[in-house]
Design an enzyme around this catalytic site. Structure first.
Site, mmCIF file in Angstrom:
data_model
loop_
_atom_site.group_PDB
_atom_site.id
_atom_site.type_symbol
_atom_site.label_atom_id
_atom_site.label_comp_id
_atom_site.label_asym_id
_atom_site.label_seq_id
_atom_site.Cartn_x
_atom_site.Cartn_y
_atom_site.Cartn_z
ATOM 1 N N GLY A 122 -28.579 60.446 58.219
ATOM 2 C CA GLY A 122 -28.951 61.776 57.731
ATOM 3 C C GLY A 122 -30.424 61.839 57.357
ATOM 4 N N ASP A 149 -16.232 56.864 59.324
ATOM 5 C CA ASP A 149 -16.054 57.957 58.366
ATOM 6 C C ASP A 149 -15.686 57.335 57.008
ATOM 7 O OD1 ASP A 149 -14.816 60.063 56.838
ATOM 8 O OD2 ASP A 149 -14.697 61.203 58.700
ATOM 9 N N THR A 198 -14.708 63.640 51.461
ATOM 10 C CA THR A 198 -15.848 62.738 51.681
ATOM 11 C C THR A 198 -16.397 62.236 50.349
ATOM 12 O OG1 THR A 198 -16.413 63.731 53.800
ATOM 13 C CG2 THR A 198 -18.191 62.602 52.642
ATOM 14 N N GLY A 237 -14.231 50.504 45.838
ATOM 15 C CA GLY A 237 -13.267 49.418 46.079
ATOM 16 C C GLY A 237 -13.949 48.260 46.774
ATOM 17 N N ARG A 243 -14.659 44.464 45.280
ATOM 18 C CA ARG A 243 -14.179 43.272 45.983
ATOM 19 C C ARG A 243 -15.301 42.275 46.275
ATOM 20 N NH1 ARG A 243 -10.275 43.729 51.152
ATOM 21 N NH2 ARG A 243 -10.807 41.798 52.179
ATOM 22 N N TYR A 262 -18.429 70.945 46.849
ATOM 23 C CA TYR A 262 -19.543 69.989 46.743
ATOM 24 C C TYR A 262 -19.760 69.579 45.281
ATOM 25 C CZ TYR A 262 -24.359 68.226 47.430
ATOM 26 O OH TYR A 262 -25.508 67.459 47.474
ATOM 27 N N THR A 274 -34.663 68.116 47.593
ATOM 28 C CA THR A 274 -35.611 67.226 48.265
ATOM 29 C C THR A 274 -35.829 67.720 49.695
ATOM 30 O OG1 THR A 274 -34.732 65.444 46.915
ATOM 31 C CG2 THR A 274 -36.053 64.797 48.815
ATOM 32 N N HIS A 290 -32.753 68.679 59.286
ATOM 33 C CA HIS A 290 -32.351 69.289 60.549
ATOM 34 C C HIS A 290 -32.904 70.719 60.606
ATOM 35 C CE1 HIS A 290 -29.936 70.717 63.825
ATOM 36 N NE2 HIS A 290 -29.614 69.455 64.084
ATOM 37 N N ARG A 323 -31.092 74.782 54.711
ATOM 38 C CA ARG A 323 -31.699 74.713 53.381
ATOM 39 C C ARG A 323 -33.027 75.464 53.392
ATOM 40 N NH1 ARG A 323 -30.263 68.565 51.710
ATOM 41 N NH2 ARG A 323 -30.161 68.275 53.959
HETATM 42 P P1 NAD Z 1 -27.640 65.049 55.366
HETATM 43 O O1 NAD Z 1 -26.595 66.049 55.674
HETATM 44 O O2 NAD Z 1 -28.873 65.036 56.213
HETATM 45 O O3 NAD Z 1 -27.063 63.570 55.362
HETATM 46 C C1 NAD Z 1 -25.733 63.259 55.041
HETATM 47 C C2 NAD Z 1 -25.259 62.184 56.002
HETATM 48 O O4 NAD Z 1 -23.922 61.823 55.681
HETATM 49 C C3 NAD Z 1 -25.253 62.662 57.454
HETATM 50 O O5 NAD Z 1 -25.845 61.687 58.282
HETATM 51 C C4 NAD Z 1 -23.769 62.837 57.763
HETATM 52 O O6 NAD Z 1 -23.478 62.696 59.137
HETATM 53 C C5 NAD Z 1 -23.161 61.768 56.891
HETATM 54 N N1 NAD Z 1 -21.754 62.032 56.565
HETATM 55 C C6 NAD Z 1 -21.203 63.187 56.131
HETATM 56 N N2 NAD Z 1 -19.875 63.026 55.947
HETATM 57 C C7 NAD Z 1 -19.592 61.733 56.268
HETATM 58 C C8 NAD Z 1 -18.402 60.973 56.295
HETATM 59 N N3 NAD Z 1 -17.213 61.497 55.942
HETATM 60 N N4 NAD Z 1 -18.463 59.676 56.683
HETATM 61 C C9 NAD Z 1 -19.648 59.117 57.061
HETATM 62 N N5 NAD Z 1 -20.811 59.797 57.050
HETATM 63 C C10 NAD Z 1 -20.787 61.097 56.666
HETATM 64 O O7 NAD Z 1 -28.035 65.294 53.824
HETATM 65 P P2 NAD Z 1 -29.139 64.570 52.922
HETATM 66 O O8 NAD Z 1 -30.033 65.633 52.399
HETATM 67 O O9 NAD Z 1 -29.719 63.407 53.620
HETATM 68 O O10 NAD Z 1 -28.248 64.083 51.692
HETATM 69 C C11 NAD Z 1 -27.843 62.726 51.540
HETATM 70 C C12 NAD Z 1 -27.135 62.564 50.197
HETATM 71 O O11 NAD Z 1 -28.004 62.933 49.138
HETATM 72 C C13 NAD Z 1 -25.868 63.414 50.066
HETATM 73 O O12 NAD Z 1 -24.887 62.660 49.405
HETATM 74 C C14 NAD Z 1 -26.318 64.561 49.204
HETATM 75 O O13 NAD Z 1 -25.257 65.096 48.449
HETATM 76 C C15 NAD Z 1 -27.354 63.888 48.316
HETATM 77 N N6 NAD Z 1 -28.320 64.878 47.806
HETATM 78 C C16 NAD Z 1 -29.291 65.409 48.607
HETATM 79 C C17 NAD Z 1 -30.167 66.355 48.090
HETATM 80 C C18 NAD Z 1 -31.281 66.952 48.919
HETATM 81 O O14 NAD Z 1 -32.004 67.830 48.427
HETATM 82 N N7 NAD Z 1 -31.535 66.532 50.142
HETATM 83 C C19 NAD Z 1 -30.043 66.783 46.770
HETATM 84 C C20 NAD Z 1 -29.020 66.246 46.000
HETATM 85 C C21 NAD Z 1 -28.180 65.284 46.502
HETATM 86 N N1 UDP Z 2 -32.490 80.404 50.183
HETATM 87 C C1 UDP Z 2 -33.184 81.511 50.667
HETATM 88 N N2 UDP Z 2 -33.339 81.642 52.014
HETATM 89 C C2 UDP Z 2 -32.877 80.721 52.903
HETATM 90 C C3 UDP Z 2 -32.168 79.587 52.411
HETATM 91 C C4 UDP Z 2 -31.993 79.460 51.034
HETATM 92 O O1 UDP Z 2 -33.651 82.370 49.901
HETATM 93 O O2 UDP Z 2 -33.078 80.918 54.123
HETATM 94 C C5 UDP Z 2 -32.346 80.251 48.723
HETATM 95 C C6 UDP Z 2 -30.923 79.965 48.247
HETATM 96 O O3 UDP Z 2 -30.221 81.170 48.031
HETATM 97 C C7 UDP Z 2 -31.193 79.206 46.953
HETATM 98 C C8 UDP Z 2 -32.495 78.453 47.240
HETATM 99 O O4 UDP Z 2 -33.107 79.122 48.338
HETATM 100 O O5 UDP Z 2 -31.430 80.112 45.893
HETATM 101 C C9 UDP Z 2 -32.282 76.989 47.593
HETATM 102 O O6 UDP Z 2 -31.300 76.919 48.611
HETATM 103 P P1 UDP Z 2 -30.877 75.550 49.327
HETATM 104 O O7 UDP Z 2 -29.735 75.887 50.217
HETATM 105 O O8 UDP Z 2 -32.074 74.928 49.930
HETATM 106 O O9 UDP Z 2 -30.421 74.577 48.146
HETATM 107 P P2 UDP Z 2 -29.534 74.737 46.822
HETATM 108 O O10 UDP Z 2 -29.086 76.158 46.662
HETATM 109 O O11 UDP Z 2 -28.410 73.799 47.035
HETATM 110 O O12 UDP Z 2 -30.459 74.350 45.736
#
Ligand code: NAD
Ligand code: UDP
Length: 312
Positions: free
Chosen positions: A13, A59, A93, A103, A107, A146, A176, A182, A187
């Site tokens: 990801g 998964d 998930t 787990g 282990r 979530y 972040t 993607h 986001r």
């Molecule tokens: P992302 O969607 O790019 O990455 C998530 C990854 O997990 C993907 O590669 C996806 O294929 C994999 N995945 C999803 N379900 C799975 C499953 N059942 N088994 C195996 N793999 C699985 O999102 P990200 O932004 O890289 O986020 C990564 C982690 O950080 C997540 O746990 C997310 O909740 C946490 N997080 C991210 C942010 C952010 O702003 N990016 C903020 C808070 C928390």
């Molecule tokens: N948002 C927006 N336009 C977009 C996508 C998101 O105004 O095209 C807003 C969304 O409603 C939220 C904020 O931007 O208030 C951040 O959204 P994001 O989905 O990035 O993250 P999260 O809501 O989980 O913080």
């Protein structure tokens, strides 16, 4: 230097790919596990030639066995569009993924870090959010799959620690952004940059007065690694985010300026349960990790714009 063997779930990801890259750069052996729900091979293709990197399609809702020293548990879709696409699967998930990884950690006596989220605070009624705040989450709302999944995962982590002495670390990540998000992730940062680069309308949900505090990916990865290496007794949770807070409208205007775009703002309905304000209190991270963000919004946006300009 000791070469550690590290498992990264969700390693293909956005965040996981940066973490794998950094762990390899630090001289570790990395096993990347992903089911490619929101991640893609493209994110880690440049690591495939490294003999210390291994990629496994799996998964996390299913048990997994391996011998490693550390586990970073990131597997979970993070964008509201993706985590609401199959809400039940998102809960599975978070919850079954946590149970399976805890787990495993129990282990093999590995340290395990959970990528939790600022979403555990819900739509917060204290500001900024400290780790001692219990949150304000709607358990039956559209974001609950979530938010509540991540809250239960934290509960599982602390109880595996209390009951079984599993060596846990919990970080609560605030919004972040950076390269390898993607383009269709949904986001806000990726949406606005892609729209601005294509000259399409910038989609502001609501009136754009809601706030977020945006952290550049490199700062997060540094915080994550420091957290994993803290003293044994320190389990967190600890907020990892950039305390500089912006309205969504300010973000849109900054993106338009930095891309020299002709895009106009367009206003769409605000999704339900969208938090009004979000800003981390990072005193605990400063104290325990000696960490604070170093990359501010404009600098991070410029790097991210450069990335999206090269891929779309
Ligand atoms: P992302 O969607 O790019 O990455 C998530 C990854 O997990 C993907 O590669 C996806 O294929 C994999 N995945 C999803 N379900 C799975 C499953 N059942 N088994 C195996 N793999 C699985 O999102 P990200 O932004 O890289 O986020 C990564 C982690 O950080 C997540 O746990 C997310 O909740 C946490 N997080 C991210 C942010 C952010 O702003 N990016 C903020 C808070 C928390
Ligand atoms: N948002 C927006 N336009 C977009 C996508 C998101 O105004 O095209 C807003 C969304 O409603 C939220 C904020 O931007 O208030 C951040 O959204 P994001 O989905 O990035 O993250 P999260 O809501 O989980 O913080």
């Amino acid at each position: 230097m000791i070469r550690k063997k590290v498992l990264v779930t969700g390693g293909a990801g956005f965040l996981g790919s940066h973490l794998c890259e950094r762990l390899l750069k630090d001289g570790n052996e990395v096993v990347c596990l992903d089911n490619y729900f929101t991640g893609q091979k493209q994110n880690i293709v440049h690591l495939l030639g490294n003999p210390f990197f291994e990629l496994i399609r799996h998964d996390v809702t299913m048990p997994f066995f391996i011998e490693v020293d550390e586990i970073y548990n990131l597997a979970c879709p993070a964008s509201p569009i993706h985590y609401q696409y199959n809400a039940i699967k998102t809960v599975k998930t978070s919850v079954m993924g946590a149970i399976n990884m805890l787990g495993l950690a129990k282990r093999i006596k590995a340290r395990i870090l959970q990528a939790s989220t600022s979403e555990v605070y819900g739509d917060p009624d204290i500001h900024p959010q400290t780790e001692s705040y219990w949150g304000h989450v709607n358990p039956i709302g559209t974001r609950a799959c979530y938010d509540e999944g991540k809250r239960v995962a934290e509960t599982l982590f602390v109880n595996y620690h209390r009951q079984n002495n599993v060596r846990i670390k919990i970080i609560r990540i605030f919004n972040t952004y950076g390269p390898r998000m993607h383009p269709q992730d949904g986001r806000v940062v990726s949406n606005f940059i892609v729209q601005a680069l294509k000259g399409e309308p910038i989609t502001i949900y609501g009136d754009g007065s809601q706030t977020r505090s945006f952290q550049y990916v490199d700062d997060l990865i540094e915080g994550m690694i420091r957290m994993m290496n803290t003293r044994e007794e320190f389990t967190g949770p600890v907020n990892i985010g950039n305390p500089n807070e912006f309205t969504i409208k300010e973000l849109a205007e900054t993106v338009i300026r930095l891309t020299n775009s002709n895009s106009k703002l367009t206003y769409l309905p605000l999704p339900s349960d969208d938090p009004v304000q979000r800003q981390p209190d990072i005193d605990l991270a400063r104290r325990e990790l000696g960490w604070e963000p170093t990359i501010q919004l404009e600098e991070g946006l410029k790097k991210t714009i450069g990335y999206f300009a090269s891929v779309i």
